[in-house]
Design a protein around this motif. Structure first.
Motif: not given
Lengths: 318, 48, 297
Positions: A198, B42, A201, C143, B36, C170, C174, C30, A272-275, A291, A293-294, A270, B39-40
């Motif tokens: 997004f 990271l 991010c 940013m 923000k 996952g 990471a 969320q 997916i919460f880690a981006y 998947p 992540v990161g 929706t 969402k996680l």
């Protein structure tokens, strides 16, 4: 959550918290040791023998995938022709010999670990051979296609439990308004990498240029990379123009798509919460592996991604 | 600080706070916060 | 009220982290509740978090390419600063409570009196890591990184990284160098908390620093009745934040924990809630009473 005043209760909670910390530490740094027990008894029938055979092979694979980097070194040494694998000979013994021959390439610690691991493999192989001699038919049943001898570099196959998960279907558009259908997209590429991101991010934006380079590389191999910007779902005009702005600044040329948020793929998104999160999808539309992540700007993550891509490409060839 | 002065400062600050808060919401900061927060992040929690 | 402080802290922590089942699921809440900030330092990447972290949210706004200052969060913090001040640290902050619980582990305890200069460090953290760097050290698309969250905040590791990586493979994959760094910070804070009282609050917390600036003008105050005070010094000795309440009742370091109130043999120290300084003692007691009723709902 119900303490204070009573000092002891507070103390107990504090101790519990400390224990939790220690546990979480342990969870982060497990390096599996010996898992070699309970398998010494004789099988009673062919079925049990198959199960045992499978179990033994799994153990062997576990050992081989424990420290991939180190095994890689061993295989490199073997590739140089220092030792030859003779037909019908114990694979563990072959490894042992290779390790001994290339002793100077490892540190003492590595050498000791490798030797122990190879001895364990040798034991497993002996048991396997014994089983195979007694029940010749189990070889076929147990290893349908799966090799017991790793053939070189890629030793750490992620466990495929057979049930491949489909990437959710979507009918959407790219940010320029061209229609994109998931089944057409996937079937026309040997491998499709789907990157969820997004606009605000930071790590997602940070990896865009590397993803673009990856896309160019994939194009040569008959693959493609697409991005899904979660802000642009349902075709939000403002979000699309912002996303395009960032993409242009980062010099991204690959396709970015959006789809309806209430569709199958929308609901998937929706959850997916880690981006950023990156999926690898094969020609049949199945998700390959787990998947990532990161951001793939992290070397470890880039390697994992490459492995999944190679796996999908290899499967597509075969 | 005399009593009256302190009370005045408190009232002024309260009004400032409310005004700033409303202005921030008006120019879309609240939406940024929400996007923000759900969402996680990271990098924020120290992963990767 | 200070006698029930532990309960209030526990309740506040629970309210701040209402969505407990998410710990098992390994996901985040969320909902729109996260538009609003919670008063204490509580990571919004905690699976259970019901609101946004003010410090995290500030950096998120400031670090986005659209804004370089957050009126929304600053206004919110000024409001809370005036209404409650560092009462939030003493009663409502989950990380403060966490440090206090650790401090209950029975060991030799050390005094922080001599380390007073370190208390100014938190203002530097607030100014540099929260205000300036995220706003001005930006990448090519404008940013900025949330510097405090990314490099310093131990709460993010405790509430975010650890539970999420335990529940989600996952995320476990990471974990990188940054995690190692921040995990070491968390471990240091934990170790220090056992020995010292609230080391993170005293020396590093930018949120505490912000509220500290408002302690003097906060409606929530400490009041010392000079007529009752016998100058025995018990309050100053009882104070774990190294404040002498008789000299500076509204010191920046005072977290309104009320230990001095309980230590006072003549009941000369009390909480007071209201505008101004409140010269009238009877009136002050009255406002406190009503405030107590409001607060404990």
């Amino acid at each position: 959550m119900k303490m204070n005043r009573t000092n002891t209760a507070g103390r107990i909670l504090a101790l519990l918290l400390t224990a939790l910390m220690v546990l979480s530490l342990a969870a982060c740094g497990t390096k599996g040791g010996d898992k070699m027990d309970g398998m010494s008894s004789e099988p009673k029938n062919a079925e049990e023998a198959v199960a045992m055979h499978k179990e033994l092979m799994a153990q062997e694979n576990a050992i081989l995938s424990e420290d991939t980097a180190l095994w890689e070194k061993v295989f490199m040494a073997a590739d140089k022709g220092m030792t030859m694998q003779e037909d019908g000979k114990n694979y563990g013994d072959f490894l042992l010999k290779t390790i001994e021959d290339a002793k100077e390439e490892f540190s003492d610690e590595e050498f000791a670990w490798l030797k122990e691991a190879a001895t364990e493999i040798s034991n497993i192989e002996n048991k396997l051979t014994a089983l195979e001699e007694k029940y010749p038919e189990i070889v076929q049943q147990s290893m349908d296609g799966d090799m017991s001898i790793p053939a070189g570099s890629d030793t750490s196959n992620p466990p495929d439990d057979g049930s491949m998960q489909k990437f959710p279907a979507f009918e959407g558009k790219d940010l320029d308004g061209n229609a994109v259908k998931s089944d057409e997209l996937f079937s026309s590429n040997a491998v499709t990498v789907v990157n969820f991101w997004f606009t605000t991010c930071n790590p997602c934006v940070g990896e865009l240029s590397e993803l673009d380079a990856l896309n160019k590389e994939l194009a040569k191999k008959g693959g493609a990379l697409i991005g899904v910007n979660t802000f642009t779902l349902d075709g939000d005009e403002a979000a699309i123009s912002e996303a395009k702005d960032v993409l242009a600044k980062k010099g991204v040329t690959y396709q970015n798509v959006y789809f309806a948020s209430d569709g199958e793929a929308g609901k998937f998104t929706t959850n997916i919460f880690a981006y950023p999160t990156t999926y690898v999808v094969d020609r049949n539309g199945n998700i390959v592996g787990d998947p990532i992540v990161g951001a793939i700007t992290e070397k470890k993550q880039a390697e994992t991604l490459q492995k999944l891509i190679d796996q999908a490409l290899a499967a597509d060839m075969g | 600080m005399s009593c009256g002065k302190k009370a005045a400062a408190q009232i002024v600050l309260l009004i400032t706070g409310i005004t700033m808060l409303c202005f921030g919401v008006w120019r879309g900061e609240a939406a940024t916060v929400l996007s923000k927060a759900i969402k996680l992040c990271l990098e924020c929690v120290g992963i990767g | 009220m200070s006698r029930f402080r532990g309960w209030i802290q526990a309740g506040a922590t629970l309210l701040t982290n209402l969505h407990l089942p998410n710990f098992l699921k390994g996901g985040l809440y969320q909902g729109t509740g996260k538009t609003v900030c919670v008063p204490g330092l509580n990571c919004y990447s905690c699976p259970a978090a019901s609101g946004a972290c003010p410090i995290g949210a500030f950096q998120a706004v400031v670090g986005s390419s659209k804004f370089s200052f957050s009126y929304y969060i600053t206004g919110f913090l000024i409001l809370l600063g005036v209404l409650l001040g560092r009462f939030i640290c003493g009663f409502l902050c989950p990380f403060g409570w966490f440090q206090e619980l650790l401090h209950k582990i029975p060991t030799k305890k050390l005094s922080t009196k001599r380390l007073k200069p370190l208390t100014y460090l938190k203002y530097a953290v607030l100014l540099v890591m929260v205000f300036l760097l995220p706003a001005f050290l930006v990448n090519d698309v404008g940013m900025g990184d949330p510097f405090f969250c990314k490099y310093l905040c131990p709460q993010g590791v405790l509430e975010g990284a650890i539970p999420l990586s335990l529940a989600n493979s996952g995320i476990r994959a990471a974990l990188g160098k940054l995690f190692t760094w921040k995990f070491s910070i968390l471990l240091s804070v934990i170790a220090l908390s056992v020995l010292f009282y609230r080391p993170f609050c005293k020396w590093l917390c930018p949120l505490g620093a912000f509220y500290a600036l408002f302690n003097r003008v906060s409606l929530f105050q400490m009041k010392v009745d000079k007529n009752k005070c016998v100058s025995c010094g018990k309050c100053a000795r009882a104070c774990k934040m190294d404040v002498d309440v008789t000299k500076t009742p509204n010191h920046t370091e005072c977290i309104r924990c009320g230990m001095c109130i309980r230590a006072c043999p003549t009941k000369a120290v009390c909480f007071r809630y209201g505008f101004g300084d409140g010269k009238d003692k009877a009136k002050a007691a009255e406002t406190l009473q009503t405030n107590n009723n409001n607060r404990e709902e």
